[in-house]
Enzyme design. Structure first.
Site, PDB file in Angstrom:
ATOM      1  N   ARG A  40     -52.096  -1.051  38.288  1.00 12.25           N
ATOM      2  CA  ARG A  40     -51.910   0.436  38.955  1.00 12.25           C
ATOM      3  C   ARG A  40     -50.918   1.339  37.988  1.00 12.25           C
ATOM      4  NH1 ARG A  40     -52.586   4.524  42.460  1.00 12.25           N
ATOM      5  NH2 ARG A  40     -50.702   5.670  42.137  1.00 12.25           N
ATOM      6  N   ARG A 100     -53.468   5.879  47.208  1.00 16.24           N
ATOM      7  CA  ARG A 100     -52.452   6.219  46.324  1.00 16.24           C
ATOM      8  C   ARG A 100     -52.892   7.189  45.429  1.00 16.24           C
ATOM      9  NH1 ARG A 100     -49.799   0.581  44.730  1.00 16.24           N
ATOM     10  NH2 ARG A 100     -47.771   1.640  44.306  1.00 16.24           N
ATOM     11  N   PRO A 101     -52.976   8.450  45.806  1.00 17.41           N
ATOM     12  CA  PRO A 101     -53.471   9.405  44.912  1.00 17.41           C
ATOM     13  C   PRO A 101     -52.558   9.757  43.676  1.00 17.41           C
ATOM     14  CG  PRO A 101     -52.617  10.483  46.795  1.00 17.41           C
ATOM     15  CD  PRO A 101     -52.439   8.980  47.065  1.00 17.41           C
ATOM     16  N   LYS A 112     -39.754  -6.174  38.691  1.00 18.68           N
ATOM     17  CA  LYS A 112     -41.089  -5.689  38.213  1.00 18.68           C
ATOM     18  C   LYS A 112     -41.162  -4.034  38.179  1.00 18.68           C
ATOM     19  CE  LYS A 112     -44.499  -5.558  41.592  1.00 18.68           C
ATOM     20  NZ  LYS A 112     -45.119  -4.157  41.520  1.00 18.68           N
ATOM     21  N   ASN A 113     -40.622  -3.432  39.315  1.00 16.66           N
ATOM     22  CA  ASN A 113     -40.805  -2.069  39.250  1.00 16.66           C
ATOM     23  C   ASN A 113     -39.883  -1.185  38.476  1.00 16.66           C
ATOM     24  OD1 ASN A 113     -42.961  -2.188  41.196  1.00 16.66           O
ATOM     25  ND2 ASN A 113     -41.653  -1.461  42.744  1.00 16.66           N
ATOM     26  N   CYS A 147     -55.798   1.012  45.932  1.00 12.77           N
ATOM     27  CA  CYS A 147     -55.513  -0.277  45.644  1.00 12.77           C
ATOM     28  C   CYS A 147     -55.334  -0.839  47.052  1.00 12.77           C
ATOM     29  CB  CYS A 147     -54.100  -0.390  45.196  1.00 12.77           C
ATOM     30  SG  CYS A 147     -52.793   0.136  46.223  1.00 12.77           S
ATOM     31  N   ARG A 157     -48.172 -11.495  41.248  1.00 16.50           N
ATOM     32  CA  ARG A 157     -47.909 -10.111  40.480  1.00 16.50           C
ATOM     33  C   ARG A 157     -46.702  -9.818  40.474  1.00 16.50           C
ATOM     34  NH1 ARG A 157     -50.446  -5.785  43.977  1.00 16.50           N
ATOM     35  NH2 ARG A 157     -49.171  -4.643  42.447  1.00 16.50           N
ATOM     36  N   ASP A 175     -41.940  -1.780  50.414  1.00 17.18           N
ATOM     37  CA  ASP A 175     -42.076  -3.046  49.913  1.00 17.18           C
ATOM     38  C   ASP A 175     -41.470  -4.403  50.643  1.00 17.18           C
ATOM     39  OD1 ASP A 175     -43.548  -2.081  47.903  1.00 17.18           O
ATOM     40  OD2 ASP A 175     -42.049  -2.015  46.446  1.00 17.18           O
TER      41      ASP A 175
END
Ligand code: UD1
Length: 419
Positions: free
Chosen positions: A94, A123-124, A24-25, A118, A399, A307
């Site tokens: 995101r 999460r800036p 996914k990433n 989130c 997701r 993760d």
């Protein structure tokens, strides 16, 4: 959103083979990277993750042609006629923020809604913004939108204050079509960054150094569509390793690069299970109660991935001995803890530290998933618990896992999805 749940009757050992999907990433920034290219791009082994589907929706909204046939995704961004990502789309995934560098790189203007916080933390995106400013982008933030003017973009030197994955990827994409040599110091070193480099280079970019201390990007005039297969998902692979360590059994995980999971494998091997690594597969054998892993701290790659923290925490709840887990990356990544406690786990939280004392058994309960990996963690706990567990909010898990319950059924787990 469909209110689907998992119903799990725990206690079965896991046996057999499972093939891991594409990452996914890796897929998400690559989808953003497609914006930079002329012509058609063909991406293979596209998994059915809702985050990837949301990213495709954004591409379509912006005017790209996106077609999926089986697991082949075809994308053509020559038809872009919109440079604004509105709040309703930006808040869905995101990674929409990755589009910023790519849209700017190709079209020199962009307006993107701020992705906001989130489920796992604030999460800036200050590092993304600072980096793009170093490339000469004029940025104004107002009313929840980031307005960017890239008409005077130039190559630059960026030193990241923290090795952020997203900021590294965004700046890489901003620099690919920008004249001159851009250097990113202290970049993230995750395998997904290397994969993005390989993908963009295949299209004609000139990027070197990904995975190391400095990434160098020589700007090129244009990219041209090609075919590419993104790497496999190390977090899904890690989830299966932990599942087997918890349930017991003997499974072979295929389509993996064991080096990408070296932090987990070296920590867990001989304590919670026995692991044999081959070129592109991992065999996990587990028998009896796992031993505690001691102290775990999440770190940037090649350290222990945040993760996998939630899944490791589930493993520790049934391990012999006690364990301390420190979450260094995200502020609110322990939302699954109260749910594990419902199942009989002994966990005490202080800020970003979880103290876990392993119990011989967990017991089935109704538990509610709050984020992607937390929901995976509760599912693993359900697989090993005595009796029935219902895991609510499975849409979080969807997701980043494609039919997770079917893969587990094939390994012998008693789990089904119910509406
Ligand atoms: C990516 C992954 C996510 C993973 C994370 C860390 C994708 C799509 N997501 O997220 O699954 O958990 O890496 O490995 O690839 N930070 C700032 N300012 C910024 C950017 C980040 O302070 O501008 C902070 C974050 O709040 C966090 C840390 O840096 O504490 C790591 O974030 P980052 O590496 O950017 O993660 P993501 O790219 O969001």
């Amino acid at each position: 959103m469909k209110d689907e749940k998992f119903l799990i009757n725990g206690g079965n050992k896991l046996f057999g083979e499972v093939v891991v999907d594409s990452s996914k990433n890796a897929y998400l920034p690559i989808l953003a990277g497609c914006v930079l290219s002329e012509g058609k791009i063909v991406l293979h082994k596209c998994p059915n993750f809702s985050d990837i589907n949301s990213m495709c929706d954004i591409l379509r909204y912006l005017g790209a042609k996106v077609e999926k046939i089986d697991d082949i995704l075809q994308i053509n961004c020559d038809y872009f006629d919109n440079f604004c990502i509105p709040t309703n789309l930006a808040s869905k995934v995101r990674s929409s923020i990755f589009m910023l560098g790519a849209i700017l790189g190709r079209f020199k203007k962009a307006k993107v809604a701020y992705p906001g916080g989130c489920e796992i933390g604030i999460r800036p995106i200050d590092l993304h913004i600072k980096g793009l400013k170093k490339l000469g982008v004029k940025i104004v933030e107002k009313h929840g939108y980031i307005y960017c003017d890239g008409s005077n973009m130039t190559a630059g030197t960026i030193v990241l204050d923290f090795a952020s994955v997203g900021a590294t990827e965004n700046i890489m994409m901003g620099a690919v079509l920008t004249k001159g040599t851009t250097k990113i110091y202290n970049p993230a070193k995750e395998p997904e960054i290397v994969d993005l480099q390989n993908f963009l280079n295949k299209l004609g970019a000139k990027i070197t150094g990904a995975g190391g201390d400095v990434i160098t990007i020589e700007g090129v005039e244009k990219l041209q569509g090609k075919e590419y297969t993104p790497i496999s998902d190390r977090i899904i692979a890690g989830t299966y390793i932990i599942a087997c360590a918890m349930c017991g059994g003997d499974i072979t995980i295929k389509n993996v690069n064991p080096n990408h999971n070296i932090a987990l494998i070296t920590k867990i091997d001989k304590y919670a299970c026995k692991i044999d690594c081959f070129d592109d597969k991992i065999r996990v054998i587990a028998d009896g109660r796992p031993k505690s892993l001691g102290r775990i701290e999440t770190q940037a790659y090649p350290g222990m991935p945040t993760d996998l923290q939630s899944q490791i925490l589930a493993l520790q709840t049934i391990s012999k001995g006690s364990c301390l887990i420190v979450e260094n990356l995200f502020e609110t990544r322990f939302k699954h803890v109260p749910e594990l406690i419902k199942m009989g786990a002994d966990i005490h939280l202080r800020d970003r530290i979880a103290f876990v004392t392993g119990k011989e058994k967990l017991y089935g309960a109704d538990v509610v998933g709050m984020d992607l990996r937390g929901t995976a963690s509760l599912t693993l706990a359900g697989l090993v618990a005595e009796g029935y567990t219902t895991v609510y909010n499975v849409h979080h898990l969807d997701r980043g896992y494609d039919c997770f319950e079917k893969a587990l059924q094939n390994l012998g787990a008693d789990i089904k999805r119910i509406s």
